[in-house]
Write an enzyme that holds these catalytic residues in place. Structure first.
Site, mmCIF file in Angstrom:
data_model
loop_
_atom_site.group_PDB
_atom_site.id
_atom_site.type_symbol
_atom_site.label_atom_id
_atom_site.label_comp_id
_atom_site.label_asym_id
_atom_site.label_seq_id
_atom_site.Cartn_x
_atom_site.Cartn_y
_atom_site.Cartn_z
ATOM 1 N N TRP A 266 0.841 -1.207 0.000
ATOM 2 C CA TRP A 266 0.000 0.000 0.000
ATOM 3 C C TRP A 266 0.876 1.258 0.000
ATOM 4 C CZ3 TRP A 266 -0.520 4.201 3.276
ATOM 5 C CH2 TRP A 266 -1.640 5.010 3.068
ATOM 6 N N HIS A 267 2.007 1.180 0.695
ATOM 7 C CA HIS A 267 2.856 2.362 0.809
ATOM 8 C C HIS A 267 3.511 2.748 -0.509
ATOM 9 C CE1 HIS A 267 2.404 1.983 5.149
ATOM 10 N NE2 HIS A 267 2.827 3.219 5.211
ATOM 11 N N GLY A 268 3.661 1.799 -1.392
ATOM 12 C CA GLY A 268 4.249 2.141 -2.673
ATOM 13 C C GLY A 268 4.394 0.908 -3.532
#
Lengths: 384, 461
Positions: B315-317
Site C-alpha cells: 500500500w505504501h508504494g
C-alpha cells in the site's frame, strides 16, 4: 484566561493571514530585488495550457514568494533562526566570525550527478583538463603564465571548522602535473600565507581576491615573465577606498549580521592616458564608477566581464599580453596594463587561443581561471 | 496543493474559511465539497473525474447494499463486492500497473502518473461500503455530504484515513466554536512548523550526510543517515496529520488521531499502535479480523499477519522495497508474538533500543528503492566495507548536533508535559501561548518565502 487565549489565537492567526494577503494584493509588484540582484517573478499568465500542465500552479507559488510582503525581512528571520540553531551556514554559505565562504557543496552535488561510483571522478576531470593545458602550452611559441585561483574556502581554510572533503587535492594535482611551459603560479600557498598572516587579500563577503591580493599575484606574474624590475612598488599607487562593499557570498548567505568589506581602487598619475574598450565600446579608464551605486560593486573593475576587453596606451610601443580569463582577472588587469597592451578574452566563450595569439600578435599569454570554474565546466579542456 | 505552501495558506485557506463561515449552515457541506475539489484539482485537474466516479459508485451501490442487507445477504454481498471492485480496480490500475508492467517485462508502457491521494480516498470509500454492509453505518442518503466526506481537503491527500462511521454524524450536524477553531489553529501551526522547520531540516541533514557518505561509506555516516530518515519521516508525516486535524477543527470536524509518540514504543507491536494509527486500524478492521485475526490456530494467525503486512507494505508504494519493508515488520511482529514479547516486558531499556533499531532500519529500507543499497547500508553499519568516519560526516554531525538534540527531544512526550505543567503553575503561560503560535506561524512563513531565495550570483562571470 482560557477564553482570552482562545480569542487571541483566532484573532492573531486570522489577522496575520488577512493582513499579509491584503498587503500582497495592495502593494505594487517589485520588479527587481537589490538584495538578491535579480528580477523578481511577475504574475503568471493563466490559460488552459498553463493550468492543465500545472505550470501555472508552480509559477503562482514562485510569484507569491517573490512578491511576498516584507520578503527581505522574512528571509533575514529565517537565516537568523538557522544561525541560532548553530548550523554555521545558510544557503550553502559558511559563516565564521569575520569571513564568509561558499561551501564547495555545489561542486559536490554536480559530482554526485556525474557518477554513481564513489570514485573521485571530478578530480579526474580536473586532471584531464590539466593534460590539455600541458599539451596546449607545449605547442605555444610565446611565454605563458597560468594562474588558477582557489576559492575562498581554499584560501581562508583557517577561518572555518569545516574541512574540505578533498583537501588540497586539486592544487596538489596542479603542482604535480603542470609542466614548465605552462608557467604555473601556485597562488593558493601564496595567498593562504598572507591571509593567515592577517593581510586583507580575500574579501570577507565576496568570492574574489581583493585588490591587494591581485597585486601580489601581479608581482608573481611579472617575475614569471622576466619583468621583475618593472614591478610598480605598492607605495607609488594612490589608493582610493570604497566603503561598504557587500559581495555575492553575503548575498547568498543572507546572514543578519556580518562584516562589511571595502573595495580599493589603486591609481597612478598617468592612468588617464590609457584607452580601454570592452566589446568595442570605449570605457572611461579602468573603473566604471556607476557600479559603485548598485549591488554589483565588483563590476567597477573594467565594467565586469566582457567577451573582449582591450587596453592600450596611445603613443607608446608596448608588448601585447593576451589574457584568457574569468572575473578574477578583472581587478588584476589594471596592474598588468601598466606594462602591456592588453587583450583579455572571456575564456568561457573563447577557447581557440592559438588563433587569438595570431590575430592579436600577442607576445605572451596569461590564463586566469578559478578552481570552481575548472570543476564545474570543461572549458580548459577545450583549449586549442 | 500542499498545506506547507504560501498559496495554500494565503489564498486557499483564507478564501475557504471566509466563504465557509459566511455561508448558511445548509450550504456548508456543499461549500466544502466544491472547495475540496478545487484543492484536489489544483495543478492536476484531470484526476478529479476518477475520484468522482469512485465516489458515485460507492454512493450508488450503497443504496443496493442497504436494500438487500437484511433480506438477501448474498445479493448484498454481491453489490458490496462490485462496489469494492470499482474502487480497487482504479487503485490497482493507477498505482500498481507500472509495477506489474515493469516486472513482467512490458517496458515502455510503465509511465502512468499516480493520482494524488488515491490510496487514501480509496480506503475511505471502502470503509463506508464495508461498514454499510455490516450494518455499522446508515446509508448515505444525500450525495453532497458523502462526497464531502471523501474529498474533505484536510485529509484528502495524506490522511488521516477518516472512517465514515466516525464522521457521518458530524457531516449531518456539527457545531463550530471559537474554542475548537482556536485549538485547530494551534494544532495547524504546530504541524506546519514541525513539517517545515524540523522535517525539512532533517531532510537536508540526510542529504548532506548522503553527499559526504557517498564518496567514502562510513559507519558513523550510515548510522546518522538512518537517524535523519527516522526524524524526517516522523516530522513530515505527523506534521501533516497535525495540520489535517487542525484544519478539520477549524471547520468543525474532529478527526481521529494518527500518531501517538511512535518512537517511545517498547516493541514493534506497540510501534504500530502509535504510528499511522488510522491505517493500522483500517487493516485490522477490514483485513486482519475478517481473516480470523488471532482467534485461529497459531500458524493460521501468522499467515494472517503475513497477508496484512504484505498488503501494508505494498500500500505504501508499488515497489519491492515497500513490500520488503512490510514483510520485515511482519517478521518482527511474529517473533514478538512467538517469544520476544516476554523478554521485552522484562527489560525496558533493551525494549526501547531494540524497537528504535528495528524502526530505524525499517526507514532505511523504506527510503531505498534499490535493494542492493539496503544491503550495503546494513553492511556499512557494522563496519564492513566502510571507514569509521570522514571529515565531511564529522562536520555535518557537529553542525547539526543542536538540531539532532532538539529533534530527538521533539519526538518524545516531554515537551508537551513540560508545557502542561508550566501551564498549571503559571497562568501567564496561557496568555503567552497565542503569541508563541503567531511567532511559529511567522517563522514558518519565513521558511516558505525562502524557497525562492536565489540571489543571482553573477557568480564567476
Amino acid at each position: 484566561m482560557k477564553k482570552f487565549s482562545e480569542y487571541a489565537t483566532v484573532v492573531l492567526f486570522c489577522g496575520i493571514i488577512l493582513t499579509l494577503s491584503v498587503l500582497f494584493l495592495a502593494l505594487p509588484d517589485q520588479a527587481f530585488s537589490r538584495q538578491e540582484n535579480r528580477t523578481l517573478a511577475t504574475a503568471p499568465s493563466l490559460n488552459a495550457d498553463s493550468f492543465f500542465s500545472g505550470q501555472f500552479a508552480s509559477d503562482l507559488n514562485v510569484y507569491i514568494a517573490d512578491q511576498f510582503p516584507f520578503r527581505n525581512s522574512f528571509l533575514r528571520v529565517r537565516s537568523f533562526f538557522e544561525l541560532m540553531l548553530g548550523k554555521g551556514e545558510n544557503n550553502g554559505v559558511l559563516y565564521s566570525y569575520d569571513q564568509l565562504a561558499v561551501k564547495e557543496f555545489d561542486a559536490y552535488k554536480s559530482r554526485m550527478e556525474i557518477t554513481e561510483d564513489t570514485d573521485r571522478i571530478y578530480l579526474d576531470t580536473v586532471k584531464a583538463q590539466l593534460e590539455v593545458l600541458n599539451r596546449f602550452s607545449a605547442s605555444l611559441e610565446i611565454p605563458m603564465v597560468t594562474v588558477l585561483p582557489g576559492r575562498t574556502i581554499d584560501v581562508c581554510e583557517s577561518a572555518f571548522t569545516y574541512e574540505r572533503p578533498d583537501g588540497d587535492d586539486v592544487f596538489e594535482a596542479m603542482n604535480a602535473l603542470l609542466e614548465e611551459n605552462a608557467g604555473y603560479i601556485d597562488t593558493l600557498s601564496l595567498l593562504r600565507d598572507r591571509y593567515d598572516g592577517g593581510e586583507y587579500v580575500m574579501y570577507k563577503t565576496d568570492h574574489h581576491w581583493t585588490t591587494l591580493g591581485a597585486y601580489y599575484i601581479y608581482c608573481e606574474i611579472m617575475k614569471e615573465l622576466g619583468k621583475e624590475d618593472r614591478i610598480v612598488a605598492p607605495d607609488r599607487f594612490e589608493k582610493e577606498l570604497i566603503a561598504d562593499f557587500s559581495g555575492t557570498t553575503a548575498a547568498k548567505g543572507n546572514f543578519p549580521v556580518y562584516a562589511r568589506d571595502f573595495l580599493e581602487l589603486w591609481h597612478l598619475p598617468d592612468d588617464g592616458e590609457y584607452t580601454v574598450t570592452v566589446d568595442g565600446e570605449p570605457l572611461d579608464g579602468f573603473y566604471e564608477r556607476s557600479y559603485l551605486d548598485v549591488a554589483d560593486k565588483y563590476s567597477v573593475f573594467l565594467d565586469g566581464t566582457h567577451n573582449v576587453t582591450e587596453i592600450r596606451k596611445p603613443g607608446e610601443e608596448r608588448e601585447t599580453l593576451l589574457i584568457a580569463k574569468d572575473s578574477f582577472a578583472n581587478c588584476l588587469i589594471p596592474f598588468l596594463a601598466r606594462e602591456y597592451d592588453i587583450v583579455a578574452l572571456n575564456l568561457r566563450t573563447n577557447t581557440a587561443l592559438s588563433a587569438a595569439v595570431e590575430t592579436y600578435s600577442a607576445d605572451a599569454l596569461l590564463i586566469v581561471y578559478n578552481v570552481e570554474n575548472i570543476i564545474t565546466s570543461a572549458d580548459l579542456g577545450n583549449l586549442k | 496543493m500542499v498545506f506547507s505552501s504560501l498559496i495554500f495558506i494565503f489564498a486557499y485557506l483564507a478564501i475557504t474559511l471566509i466563504v465557509y463561515y459566511i455561508s448558511p449552515l445548509k450550504l456548508r457541506n456543499l461549500v466544502l465539497f466544491i472547495v475540496s475539489l478545487a484543492f484536489y484539482g489544483w495543478g492536476e485537474p484531470k484526476y478529479i473525474l476518477l475520484m468522482l466516479i469512485s465516489i458515485a459508485a460507492a454512493y450508488g451501490f450503497g443504496f443496493l447494499i442497504e436494500k438487500y442487507r437484511d433480506v438477501d445477504r448474498k445479493r448484498a454481498k454481491l453489490f458490496l463486492i462490485l462496489s469494492l471492485c470499482v474502487n480497487l480496480s482504479f487503485l490497482l490500475f493507477f498505482k500498481y500497473f507500472n509495477f506489474f508492467a515493469h516486472n513482467l517485462g512490458f517496458a515502455g508502457i510503465d509511465n502512468l502518473t499516480l493520482p494524488v491521494g488515491i490510496s487514501f480516498y480509496t480506503f475511505q470509500i471502502m470503509s463506508y461500503s464495508i461498514d454499510l454492509y455490516r450494518g455499522a453505518v446508515p446509508c448515505a442518503q444525500k450525495f453532497v455530504p458523502f462526497g464531502t466526506y471523501v474529498t474533505l481537503f484536510p485529509q484528502l491527500i495524506a490522511g488521516p484515513i477518516v472512517m465514515y462511521r466516525d464522521v457521518y454524524r458530524q457531516l449531518q450536524s456539527r457545531k463550530e466554536t471559537v474554542s475548537m477553531f482556536a485549538s485547530g489553529v494551534s494544532r495547524f501551526v504546530m504541524g506546519l512548523s514541525k513539517k517545515i522547520v524540523l522535517g525539512d531540516s532533517a531532510a537536508a541533514l540526510a542529504e548532506s550526510l548522503e553527499a559526504a557518505n557517498g564518496f567514502q561509506p562510513t559507519v558513523l555516516g550510515t548510522w546518522l543517515i538512518m537517524i535523519a530518515y527516522t526524524l524526517h519521516i516522523y516530522f513530515d508525516f505527523s506534521g501533516y496529520s497535525d495540520m489535517a486535524i487542525g484544519l478539520g477543527r477549524m471547520i468543525g470536524f474532529e478527526f481521529a488521531e494518527n500518531f501517538n509518540y511512535p518512537y517511545i514504543a517498547r516493541s514493534i507491536t506497540d510501534f504500530w499502535r502509535r504510528w499511522h494509527i488510522t491505517l493500522s486500524t483500517w487493516f485490522r478492521d477490514y483485513i486482519y479480523i475478517p481473516l480470523g485475526g488471532n482467534r485461529v490456530g497459531k500458524l493460521r494467525g501468522f499467515f494472517n499477519l503475513a497477508v496484512v503486512w504484505f498488503l501494508t507494505g505494498f500500500w505504501h508504494g508499488a515497489d519491492w522495497n515497500y513490500i520488503l519493508w512490510g514483510v520485515y515488520f511482519c517478521v518482527f511482529l511474529i517473533l514478538e508474538k512467538a517469544f520476544l514479547r516476554r523478554f521485552l516486558d522484562k527489560c525496558k531499556i533493551f525494549a526501547h533500543i531494540y524497537s528504535l533499531l528495528v524502526i530505524g532500519f525499517g526507514w532505511t529500507i523504506f527510503f531505498h528503492s534499490d535493494i542492493g543499497a539496503i544491503a550495503d547500508s546494513a553492511l556499512h553499519m557494522v563496519g564492513i566495507g566502510a571507514a569509521w568516519g570522514n571529515t565531511g560526516v564529522l562536520y555535518a554531525l557537529l553542525r547539526w548536533l543542536p538540531f539532532l538534540i532538539l529533534g530527538i527531544i521533539a519526538c518524545t512526550p516531554y515537551p508537551k508535559r513540560w508545557i502542561q505543567s508550566l501551564r498549571e503553575r503559571y497562568s501567564a503561560v496561557e496568555a503567552i501561548s497565542p503569541f508563541v503560535i503567531a511567532l511559529l506561524l511567522l517563522l514558518s512563513i519565513a521558511y516558505m518565502v525562502n524557497d525562492t531565495f536565489s540571489p543571482f550570483l553573477y557568480y564567476i562571470f
